[in-house]
Motif scaffolding. Structure first.
Motif, PDB file in Angstrom:
ATOM      1  N   HIS A   1       0.958  -1.356   0.019  1.00 19.07           N
ATOM      2  CA  HIS A   1       0.026   0.039  -0.025  1.00 19.07           C
ATOM      3  C   HIS A   1       0.876   1.345   0.228  1.00 19.07           C
ATOM      4  CE1 HIS A   1      -3.054  -3.092   1.124  1.00 19.07           C
ATOM      5  NE2 HIS A   1      -3.632  -2.398   0.229  1.00 19.07           N
TER       6      HIS A   1
ATOM      7  N   CYS B   1      -4.877   2.126   7.156  1.00 21.04           N
ATOM      8  CA  CYS B   1      -4.161   3.059   6.165  1.00 21.04           C
ATOM      9  C   CYS B   1      -5.489   3.640   5.275  1.00 21.04           C
ATOM     10  CB  CYS B   1      -3.105   3.011   5.605  1.00 21.04           C
ATOM     11  SG  CYS B   1      -3.190   1.074   4.676  1.00 21.04           S
TER      12      CYS B   1
ATOM     13  N   CYS C   1      -1.674  -1.249  12.889  1.00 23.43           N
ATOM     14  CA  CYS C   1      -2.065  -2.023  11.665  1.00 23.43           C
ATOM     15  C   CYS C   1      -3.392  -2.651  12.285  1.00 23.43           C
ATOM     16  CB  CYS C   1      -1.323  -2.685  10.962  1.00 23.43           C
ATOM     17  SG  CYS C   1      -0.178  -1.873   9.913  1.00 23.43           S
TER      18      CYS C   1
ATOM     19  N   CYS D   1      -6.169  -5.290  10.808  1.00 27.57           N
ATOM     20  CA  CYS D   1      -6.485  -4.968   9.379  1.00 27.57           C
ATOM     21  C   CYS D   1      -5.954  -6.286   8.522  1.00 27.57           C
ATOM     22  CB  CYS D   1      -5.699  -3.808   8.803  1.00 27.57           C
ATOM     23  SG  CYS D   1      -5.412  -3.508   7.065  1.00 27.57           S
TER      24      CYS D   1
ATOM     25  N   ASN E   1      -8.865  -2.408   3.501  1.00 28.38           N
ATOM     26  CA  ASN E   1      -8.714  -2.552   2.020  1.00 28.38           C
ATOM     27  C   ASN E   1      -8.605  -3.922   1.393  1.00 28.38           C
ATOM     28  OD1 ASN E   1      -6.218  -3.142   3.026  1.00 28.38           O
ATOM     29  ND2 ASN E   1      -5.276  -1.345   2.762  1.00 28.38           N
TER      30      ASN E   1
END
Ligand code: SF4
Lengths: 509, 247
Positions: A201, A376, A445, A448, A470
């Motif tokens: 990412h 993020c 994080c 995630c 994501n």
């Protein structure tokens, strides 16, 4: 994914696809960059007016190849006058980022290949950010942060965002949190530059009009020693997004819409450039959301042309001179996609693929077990402000556990200090508390990517989760049979309030 | 690749290119590369991506991989290849490298893939070749993914297409040979356990069990890097960085 064909058929109607190797007609924002490389930051005045400066080759004294933004950045970084997609060039890297998951391996390769006493190519261009597996008792995870620290001490790395006291993140003033958001907040993302990171990412930083992409440990080990990387110039797909953004949409809806359209491999090896009036209206964090997920379409990088919004964001964050570049009017694009954003609706990506698109309202019967707001992509200040807006509008309590993981320490502070517009001065944290959400967790994080078993909010059982992250691959947030619906912070908050996947218009209109 | 491979000599100076230890099961694999290289390093790195033929200069790889095949579908992402909980393992540490191998494909849903790639309690796999569908290796940039496959003992992946970073990492590390099928659909015709041969010289995947053959795409741009044995070897060979001995 085949399923995306049937889903969101209506939304697709708002979308026209022109696949052609066209000479670019609408040059969104054509600016004259300053003459010298790394000269003064170019202050662009007329962002809105489509200044299509006529550019006769003769006027510059040399015949110039028309290039896209990405081609131009790579041309500069490889000191070439012109580049074509498909060429392989050695480029000079402006910033190399690594974190606790891939840093130790990168360091291992660096030492093995360049020697135990080797020095990194530039101690001020290496940024090391522990963020993935931080608040865990996993010994190996803790050791990996120690490896980063030792290396940074030994190499005198200028930007190392260390954490030592795991019991209280606030006791670590240097600690930031999720690398991509930290890179932006700390001023390491700058227009026209090349940023590589050992994380897919890393493309997030394309929001600043720079070339940014993820690489592996071996390539990163090479960059550490040389400051150079061998890169293949990608062709650029252009996405033109015009129209006023409806108040119930966020950038997450736009990128899920796009990925659903072109599939998880639709941009493989390619650059994705986002232009148009909608893009110009987005703030930096929303632009990051857009670029963050280009890798979910297979993209090598994503770019948004830098403008006043970009320059404003950067004010006071960096003292490094940068020079934005823009696609030439005659640049060749691999293909063009156009969206009328005013006609789009909130979407989700159903399990287990980011391109498994459906309208949020089509999934209203999907019962969920939890909501996760973080990462993020969806754990920035603006994301939490958006979620708070929905909670505020409803005035109700959440029906499922709702986990909040601010991306960085700065975001965490914002949650406790910034007043939410229209709330009469309440902060996000107050609104979340009133709505019955979990207390905002320590920035990292988090869940995630699943992570060690004791990670906060990790899915240790097969549950259904609406998440602002994501990726929704099998096992991504922990359990292999867990089901993840990717959604915008609006949709996530709305879903938390009902216990079902929910279109945020139910609360926002 | 912009530059065609020029000097052939430097390959020999790079001890890092030594292959991994001999395969555990005699049946599994035989590559020209392994028979010609010096087994110096305990484990790791680019060994088999440097077929002996590369020492001759620009000739394309002529390695042959033979053994049983493990078959997976489309869009196999790196979380399925190596789940995130194992990413605390650092690939450049030999013992952790082997451990990564034992977790290769641990993220595949058990319902869809009842046969494990690596048997419980084992460190390596019986499958020398992986056949997959489109967009193999999508998702994160974790180099742990090609490393896990290589550490488990797989030599080549033959897929319809690859996600960019996985392909790049395979090439840069030399852990597995990332090969592309000329035509779609082979993964549907191959079954886990079929005996196959990947013949790079002739660009073909032969399934001995079914008797079918599949054409492979030429390796393309990555060829020179693969032939050199990874990005470091390539950079040394082309003079971008000093050779190992001088470093
Ligand atoms: S928040 Fe998630 S996607 Fe972002 S860097 Fe961390 S693990 Fe990767």
């Amino acid at each position: 994914m085949s399923s995306s064909v049937s889903a969101a058929a209506k939304a697709s109607a708002a979308f026209a696809h022109k696949k052609e190797l066209a000479a670019a007609a609408p040059a969104p924002t054509q600016h004259r960059a300053g003459s010298g490389r790394r000269s003064k930051p170019c202050r662009v005045r007329a962002v809105a007016s489509p200044a299509r400066a006529p550019r006769a080759p003769a006027s510059t004294g040399s015949v110039k190849t028309a290039m896209t933004m990405t081609e131009k950045i790579l041309a500069r970084a490889s000191e070439r006058a012109g580049l074509e997609p498909g060429e392989n060039v050695w480029v000079d890297v402006d910033v190399l980022m690594t974190h606790d998951v891939c840093g130790p391996g990168t360091i291992g390769i660096f030492k093995k290949e360049f020697g135990e006493d080797a020095k990194v190519w530039d101690r001020e261009k290496v940024v090391i950010i522990p963020d993935h597996y931080i608040f865990t008792n996993d010994e190996r995870a803790n050791r990996n942060v120690d490896i980063l620290r030792d290396f940074c001490m030994e190499q005198n790395i200028k930007y190392f965002y260390d954490i030592k006291d795991l019991s209280n993140f606030k006791a670590n003033p240097d600690y930031k949190g999720v690398c991509h958001v930290a890179l932006a907040q700390e001023g390491h993302c700058r227009p026209g530059e090349v940023l590589l990171g050992t994380d897919s990412h890393t493309c997030n930083a394309g929001a600043f009009g720079q070339f940014a992409t993820g690489i592996g440990n071996t390539d990163a080990g090479f960059v550490l020693g040389t400051g150079k990387a061998l890169l293949k110039v990608p062709p650029t797909i252009r996405f033109v997004l015009d129209g006023e953004m409806p108040p119930y949409l966020l950038a997450k809806d736009l990128i899920l819409q796009i990925i659903g359209e072109i599939s998880v491999s639709g941009a493989t090896y390619k650059s994705m450039e986002f232009v148009g009036s909608t893009i110009e209206s987005l703030n930096m964090e929303e632009r990051m959301t857009l670029c963050n997920m280009v890798v979910e379409a297979g993209g090598k990088n994503g770019v948004v042309p830098a403008d006043e919004t970009t320059f404003k964001y950067l004010e006071g964050k960096t003292s490094v001179d940068y020079e934005p570049v823009y696609s030439d009017a005659q640049a060749r694009f691999f293909s063009d996609y156009r969206f009328d954003v005013s006609k789009l609706e909130p979407v989700v990506a159903k399990p287990h693929s980011p391109d498994n698109r459906a309208l949020a309202r089509e999934c209203k019967d999907v019962k969920i077990d939890r909501v996760y707001i973080g990462s993020c992509t969806g754990g920035k200040t603006e994301d939490f402000l958006a979620a708070a807006k929905v909670f505020l509008a409803s005035g109700k309590k959440v029906k499922v556990p709702t986990f909040l993981v601010p991306a960085t320490q700065k975001v965490w502070m914002d949650l406790y200090s910034l007043p939410v517009p229209g709330s009469g001065g309440k902060t996000c944290s107050q609104i979340f508390e009133e709505a019955g959400c979990d207390t905002p967790a320590s920035p990292s994080c988090g869940a995630c990517l699943g992570g060690p078993r004791d990670t906060y909010a990790r899915m240790n059982e097969p549950m259904v989760c609406v998440s602002t992250t994501n990726r929704n691959f099998p096992g991504r947030m922990g359990h292999k049979e867990g089901q993840i619906y990717l959604a915008s912070p609006y949709t996530a908050a709305a879903s938390a309030l009902t216990g079902y996947v929910t279109d945020p218009r139910d609360f926002l209109m | 690749m912009a530059a065609a491979p020029t000097a052939a000599a430097t390959v020999a100076s790079t001890a890092v290119l030594a292959p991994r230890p001999a395969p555990t099961s005699a049946f599994l694999r035989r590559t020209q590369a392994t028979s010609h290289r010096h087994p110096i390093l305990k484990c790791r790195r680019a060994g088999t991506l440097t077929p002996a033929a590369a020492a001759g200069g620009s000739s394309p790889s002529s390695a042959v991989f033979h053994g049983e095949v493990f078959v997976v579908g489309d869009n196999i992402d790196t979380d399925q290849i190596i789940p995130a909980e194992h990413l605390t393992l650092v690939p450049s540490k030999p013992d952790e490298y082997r451990k990564l191998g034992s977790f290769a494909f641990a993220g595949l849903p058990t319902a869809a893939y009842p046969t494990p790639f690596v048997d419980p309690g084992e460190e390596s796999t019986r499958y020398a070749v992986i056949v997959g569908g489109a967009n193999f290796g999508c998702g994160s940039s974790r180099e742990h993914a090609p490393v896990a496959l290589g550490a488990a003992g797989a030599r080549a992946v033959v897929a319809e297409s690859y996600a960019r970073i996985f392909f790049r990492n395979s090439v840069a590390t030399g852990e597995v040979y990332p090969l592309e099928l000329h035509d779609a659909g082979a993964w549907k015709e191959c079954k886990t356990g079929d005996v196959v041969t990947v013949d790079l010289g002739n660009s073909v995947l032969i399934n001995h069990t079914s008797g079918k053959e599949y054409k492979l795409k030429p390796i393309g741009d990555a060829g020179p890097v693969i032939e050199a044995g990874g990005i470091f070897a390539y950079a040394r060979k082309t003079g971008m960085i000093a050779s190992k001995a001088a470093a």
